[in-house]
Design a protein around this motif. Structure first.
Motif, PDB file in Angstrom:
ATOM      1  N   VAL A   5      -4.721  -2.915 -15.586  1.00 30.16           N
ATOM      2  CA  VAL A   5      -4.076  -4.648 -14.256  1.00 30.16           C
ATOM      3  C   VAL A   5      -2.925  -3.612 -13.098  1.00 30.16           C
ATOM      4  O   VAL A   5      -1.534  -4.095 -13.601  1.00 30.16           O
ATOM      5  N   GLU A   6      -3.456  -3.735 -12.214  1.00 32.68           N
ATOM      6  CA  GLU A   6      -2.644  -3.528 -10.960  1.00 32.68           C
ATOM      7  C   GLU A   6      -1.834  -4.698 -10.713  1.00 32.68           C
ATOM      8  O   GLU A   6      -2.270  -5.695 -10.115  1.00 32.68           O
ATOM      9  N   SER A   7      -0.324  -4.323 -10.091  1.00 33.68           N
ATOM     10  CA  SER A   7      -0.041  -5.627  -9.317  1.00 33.68           C
ATOM     11  C   SER A   7       1.185  -4.362  -8.603  1.00 33.68           C
ATOM     12  O   SER A   7       1.775  -3.818  -8.486  1.00 33.68           O
ATOM     13  N   GLY A   8       1.836  -5.856  -7.802  1.00 30.11           N
ATOM     14  CA  GLY A   8       2.426  -5.012  -6.690  1.00 30.11           C
ATOM     15  C   GLY A   8       2.477  -5.202  -4.869  1.00 30.11           C
ATOM     16  O   GLY A   8       3.312  -4.957  -4.534  1.00 30.11           O
ATOM     17  N   GLY A   9       0.969  -5.237  -5.206  1.00 30.04           N
ATOM     18  CA  GLY A   9       0.488  -4.424  -3.396  1.00 30.04           C
ATOM     19  C   GLY A   9       1.164  -6.288  -2.634  1.00 30.04           C
ATOM     20  O   GLY A   9       1.380  -6.778  -2.817  1.00 30.04           O
ATOM     21  N   GLY A  10       1.274  -5.785  -1.894  1.00 29.92           N
ATOM     22  CA  GLY A  10       0.953  -6.731  -0.780  1.00 29.92           C
ATOM     23  C   GLY A  10       1.065  -6.020   0.652  1.00 29.92           C
ATOM     24  O   GLY A  10       0.576  -5.061   0.907  1.00 29.92           O
ATOM     25  N   SER A  11       2.024  -7.198   1.880  1.00 25.65           N
ATOM     26  CA  SER A  11       1.795  -6.158   3.639  1.00 25.65           C
ATOM     27  C   SER A  11       3.110  -6.371   3.931  1.00 25.65           C
ATOM     28  O   SER A  11       4.065  -6.960   3.112  1.00 25.65           O
ATOM     29  N   VAL A  12       3.810  -5.506   4.360  1.00 29.26           N
ATOM     30  CA  VAL A  12       4.788  -4.554   4.840  1.00 29.26           C
ATOM     31  C   VAL A  12       5.153  -4.078   5.798  1.00 29.26           C
ATOM     32  O   VAL A  12       4.218  -3.824   6.483  1.00 29.26           O
ATOM     33  N   GLN A  13       6.039  -4.177   6.695  1.00 30.10           N
ATOM     34  CA  GLN A  13       5.835  -3.678   7.731  1.00 30.10           C
ATOM     35  C   GLN A  13       6.345  -1.801   7.680  1.00 30.10           C
ATOM     36  O   GLN A  13       6.711  -1.570   6.481  1.00 30.10           O
ATOM     37  N   ALA A  14       6.750  -0.880   8.231  1.00 30.12           N
ATOM     38  CA  ALA A  14       6.589   0.116   8.585  1.00 30.12           C
ATOM     39  C   ALA A  14       7.981   0.197   8.283  1.00 30.12           C
ATOM     40  O   ALA A  14       8.308   0.091   9.046  1.00 30.12           O
ATOM     41  N   LEU A  18       6.916  -0.911  -1.275  1.00 26.30           N
ATOM     42  CA  LEU A  18       6.788  -1.257  -2.605  1.00 26.30           C
ATOM     43  C   LEU A  18       6.736  -0.968  -3.448  1.00 26.30           C
ATOM     44  O   LEU A  18       6.390  -0.119  -3.809  1.00 26.30           O
ATOM     45  N   ARG A  19       6.888  -1.507  -5.392  1.00 28.75           N
ATOM     46  CA  ARG A  19       6.402  -0.920  -6.089  1.00 28.75           C
ATOM     47  C   ARG A  19       5.207  -1.668  -6.821  1.00 28.75           C
ATOM     48  O   ARG A  19       5.638  -2.740  -7.218  1.00 28.75           O
ATOM     49  N   LEU A  20       4.589  -0.559  -7.114  1.00 32.89           N
ATOM     50  CA  LEU A  20       3.505  -1.350  -7.892  1.00 32.89           C
ATOM     51  C   LEU A  20       3.225  -0.975  -9.413  1.00 32.89           C
ATOM     52  O   LEU A  20       3.730  -0.134 -10.140  1.00 32.89           O
ATOM     53  N   ASN A  74       6.379   4.268 -21.368  1.00 33.14           N
ATOM     54  CA  ASN A  74       5.643   4.647 -22.165  1.00 33.14           C
ATOM     55  C   ASN A  74       5.416   3.447 -23.160  1.00 33.14           C
ATOM     56  O   ASN A  74       5.396   2.717 -24.142  1.00 33.14           O
ATOM     57  N   ALA A  75       6.733   2.587 -23.600  1.00 35.67           N
ATOM     58  CA  ALA A  75       7.374   1.601 -24.641  1.00 35.67           C
ATOM     59  C   ALA A  75       6.334   0.393 -24.345  1.00 35.67           C
ATOM     60  O   ALA A  75       6.259  -0.258 -24.917  1.00 35.67           O
ATOM     61  N   LYS A  76       6.311   0.448 -23.100  1.00 29.78           N
ATOM     62  CA  LYS A  76       5.775  -0.526 -21.932  1.00 29.78           C
ATOM     63  C   LYS A  76       4.663  -0.209 -21.817  1.00 29.78           C
ATOM     64  O   LYS A  76       3.616  -1.737 -20.954  1.00 29.78           O
ATOM     65  N   ASN A  77       4.012   0.599 -22.313  1.00 33.28           N
ATOM     66  CA  ASN A  77       2.736   0.863 -21.408  1.00 33.28           C
ATOM     67  C   ASN A  77       2.042   0.438 -20.499  1.00 33.28           C
ATOM     68  O   ASN A  77       0.391  -0.175 -19.961  1.00 33.28           O
ATOM     69  N   THR A  78       3.189   1.260 -19.499  1.00 32.90           N
ATOM     70  CA  THR A  78       3.121   1.092 -17.925  1.00 32.90           C
ATOM     71  C   THR A  78       2.810   1.743 -16.913  1.00 32.90           C
ATOM     72  O   THR A  78       3.958   2.245 -16.811  1.00 32.90           O
ATOM     73  N   LEU A  79       2.522   2.320 -15.813  1.00 31.07           N
ATOM     74  CA  LEU A  79       2.746   2.873 -14.713  1.00 31.07           C
ATOM     75  C   LEU A  79       3.431   2.229 -13.514  1.00 31.07           C
ATOM     76  O   LEU A  79       2.662   1.226 -13.097  1.00 31.07           O
ATOM     77  N   TYR A  80       3.836   3.014 -13.429  1.00 28.91           N
ATOM     78  CA  TYR A  80       4.596   2.227 -11.593  1.00 28.91           C
ATOM     79  C   TYR A  80       4.527   3.463 -10.253  1.00 28.91           C
ATOM     80  O   TYR A  80       4.282   5.262 -10.780  1.00 28.91           O
ATOM     81  N   LEU A  81       4.333   2.921  -9.339  1.00 31.78           N
ATOM     82  CA  LEU A  81       4.615   3.552  -8.302  1.00 31.78           C
ATOM     83  C   LEU A  81       5.531   2.926  -6.961  1.00 31.78           C
ATOM     84  O   LEU A  81       5.196   2.336  -6.855  1.00 31.78           O
ATOM     85  N   GLN A  82       6.573   3.512  -7.251  1.00 27.90           N
ATOM     86  CA  GLN A  82       7.295   3.410  -6.217  1.00 27.90           C
ATOM     87  C   GLN A  82       7.776   3.828  -4.389  1.00 27.90           C
ATOM     88  O   GLN A  82       7.255   5.290  -5.135  1.00 27.90           O
ATOM     89  N   MET A  83       7.040   3.342  -3.551  1.00 27.03           N
ATOM     90  CA  MET A  83       6.437   3.576  -2.429  1.00 27.03           C
ATOM     91  C   MET A  83       7.691   3.202  -1.379  1.00 27.03           C
ATOM     92  O   MET A  83       7.943   2.468  -1.237  1.00 27.03           O
ATOM     93  N   GLY A  84       8.232   4.460  -0.173  1.00 25.70           N
ATOM     94  CA  GLY A  84       9.260   4.036   0.370  1.00 25.70           C
ATOM     95  C   GLY A  84       8.973   4.554   1.540  1.00 25.70           C
ATOM     96  O   GLY A  84       8.007   5.628   1.615  1.00 25.70           O
ATOM     97  N   ASN A  85       9.164   3.958   2.694  1.00 24.74           N
ATOM     98  CA  ASN A  85       9.481   4.456   4.151  1.00 24.74           C
ATOM     99  C   ASN A  85       7.599   4.364   3.998  1.00 24.74           C
ATOM    100  O   ASN A  85       6.711   5.647   5.356  1.00 24.74           O
ATOM    101  N   LEU A  86       7.157   3.472   3.780  1.00 20.51           N
ATOM    102  CA  LEU A  86       5.398   3.227   4.053  1.00 20.51           C
ATOM    103  C   LEU A  86       5.388   3.108   4.920  1.00 20.51           C
ATOM    104  O   LEU A  86       6.098   3.286   6.302  1.00 20.51           O
ATOM    105  N   LYS A  87       3.936   3.662   5.478  1.00 19.23           N
ATOM    106  CA  LYS A  87       3.322   4.281   6.811  1.00 19.23           C
ATOM    107  C   LYS A  87       1.861   3.235   7.209  1.00 19.23           C
ATOM    108  O   LYS A  87       1.289   3.201   5.941  1.00 19.23           O
ATOM    109  N   PRO A  88       1.427   3.186   8.282  1.00 21.14           N
ATOM    110  CA  PRO A  88       0.220   2.510   9.028  1.00 21.14           C
ATOM    111  C   PRO A  88      -0.750   3.356   7.918  1.00 21.14           C
ATOM    112  O   PRO A  88      -1.979   2.398   7.762  1.00 21.14           O
ATOM    113  N   GLU A  89      -0.666   3.950   7.878  1.00 15.53           N
ATOM    114  CA  GLU A  89      -1.351   5.036   6.968  1.00 15.53           C
ATOM    115  C   GLU A  89      -1.570   4.640   5.625  1.00 15.53           C
ATOM    116  O   GLU A  89      -2.441   5.347   5.155  1.00 15.53           O
TER     117      GLU A  89
END
Length: 121
Positions: A5-14, A18-20, A74-89
């Motif tokens: 189950v993913e969470s953390g998406g949204g709308s941001v400016q370039a 965001l952290r998924l 691993n303790a929380k069985n959770t995967l993350y993706l920290q995204m920075g300097n996001l671009k429109p692409e």
């Protein structure tokens, strides 16, 4: 039953961040690997980042290197993706996936439902 189950998406400016998160359940053994994929409208799904559970090795597609970081609790069985300097692409539906046995290949993976990331210029 395996669930991702993913969470953390949204709308941001370039330039924003965001952290998924991906909460995994339904299995008690370690995964082979976990990863993030994305698919933009009209485009094929592409791998973004992968982490090998056993040794912690990480892999990124070239376009996100230096901007995204994949990690795993691993303790929380959770995967993350920290995204920075996001671009429109980077705008796409982002999916979490896990390979529980065999090779770390998309064909072997369980998939979440996705979380939308929209980056405006």
């Amino acid at each position: 039953q395996v669930q991702l189950v993913e969470s953390g998406g949204g709308s941001v400016q370039a330039g924003g961040s965001l952290r998924l998160s991906c909460a995994a359940s339904g299995y008690t053994y370690s995964s082979v690997c976990m990863g993030w994929f994305r698919q933009a409208p009209g485009k094929e799904r592409e791998g973004v980042a992968t982490i090998v559970t056993g040794n912690g090795n990480t892999y990124y597609r070239d376009s996100v290197k230096g901007r995204f970081t994949i990690s795993q609790d691993n303790a929380k069985n959770t995967l993350y993706l920290q995204m920075g300097n996001l671009k429109p692409e980077d705008t796409a539906m982002y999916y979490c996936a896990a390979a529980l046995r065999g090779a770390c290949l998309a064909a072997n993976m369980y998939w979440g439902q996705g979380t939308q990331v929209t980056v405006s210029s």
